[in-house]
Design an enzyme around this catalytic site. Sequence first.
Site, PDB file in Angstrom:
ATOM      1  N   ASP A  31       0.890  -1.059   0.018  1.00 35.47           N
ATOM      2  CA  ASP A  31      -0.145  -0.002  -0.031  1.00 35.47           C
ATOM      3  C   ASP A  31       1.035   1.126   0.001  1.00 35.47           C
ATOM      4  O   ASP A  31       0.244   2.407   0.154  1.00 35.47           O
ATOM      5  CB  ASP A  31      -1.015   0.192   1.139  1.00 35.47           C
ATOM      6  CG  ASP A  31      -0.155   0.098   2.563  1.00 35.47           C
ATOM      7  OD1 ASP A  31       0.904  -0.326   2.504  1.00 35.47           O
ATOM      8  OD2 ASP A  31      -0.872   0.416   3.571  1.00 35.47           O
ATOM      9  N   GLU A  32       2.218   1.089  -0.300  1.00 33.55           N
ATOM     10  CA  GLU A  32       3.016   2.310  -0.223  1.00 33.55           C
ATOM     11  C   GLU A  32       4.223   2.237  -1.073  1.00 33.55           C
ATOM     12  O   GLU A  32       4.856   1.352  -1.385  1.00 33.55           O
ATOM     13  CB  GLU A  32       3.558   2.600   1.245  1.00 33.55           C
ATOM     14  CG  GLU A  32       4.124   3.877   1.449  1.00 33.55           C
ATOM     15  CD  GLU A  32       4.442   4.115   3.095  1.00 33.55           C
ATOM     16  OE1 GLU A  32       5.250   4.804   3.296  1.00 33.55           O
ATOM     17  OE2 GLU A  32       4.126   3.149   3.975  1.00 33.55           O
TER      18      GLU A  32
END
Length: 209
Positions: free
Chosen positions: A99-100
């Site tokens: 997610d990053e």
Amino acid sequence: MGKRMDAFYASVEQRDNPSYRGKPLVVGGSPNQRGVVAAASYEARKFGIHSAMPSVTAIAKCPGLIFVRPRFDVYREISAAIHAIFKRYSDLLEGVALDEAYLDVTENKQNIIYASTIARHIKTAIFQETQLTATAGVSINKFLAKMASGQNKPNGLTVILPEDAIAFVEQLPIEKFHGIGEVTAAKMHSLGIHTGADLKTRWLTELRC
């Protein structure tokens, strides 16, 4: 530039199951199985629930909490689609987690002058193609981009210009620094270090354990 998906696992589950929307939800193991919270929706975070918290603690904070088992195959698929969006602008991509990610857009495939414009384009594309929101931080290095990406969640965009970098770090609470956890923050507070400005006045020899 730093990009973070907003409550990624939990947001995917709320996207795919309308009955979960607007409700406190965590992705993780059941309290009955000594599970741990992998991700918490923003509704759950209002109760003080966060990732890595024991599920039994989370349910005590919010008795109506919804528990959903993780679907990592789905999360990986969505993450791959988001990374494909990133690569429309730059191949200088460093994934931190599903997610990053960090992107270097100094020279980019679209020849766009401003990194903030690229960030807006990426945020729009992510929402249009996945129905999920992301928060972006734009600055001159990864540390500042990371800090910027945590300023206006969810669905935010923060730019720290070079001339504002020192002032930003000086006013930042020490517990907000990337890499400083609860134990280290408490130790620094005990030493009278509460902000970046406080930290700046200390010698390295004072800070060594």
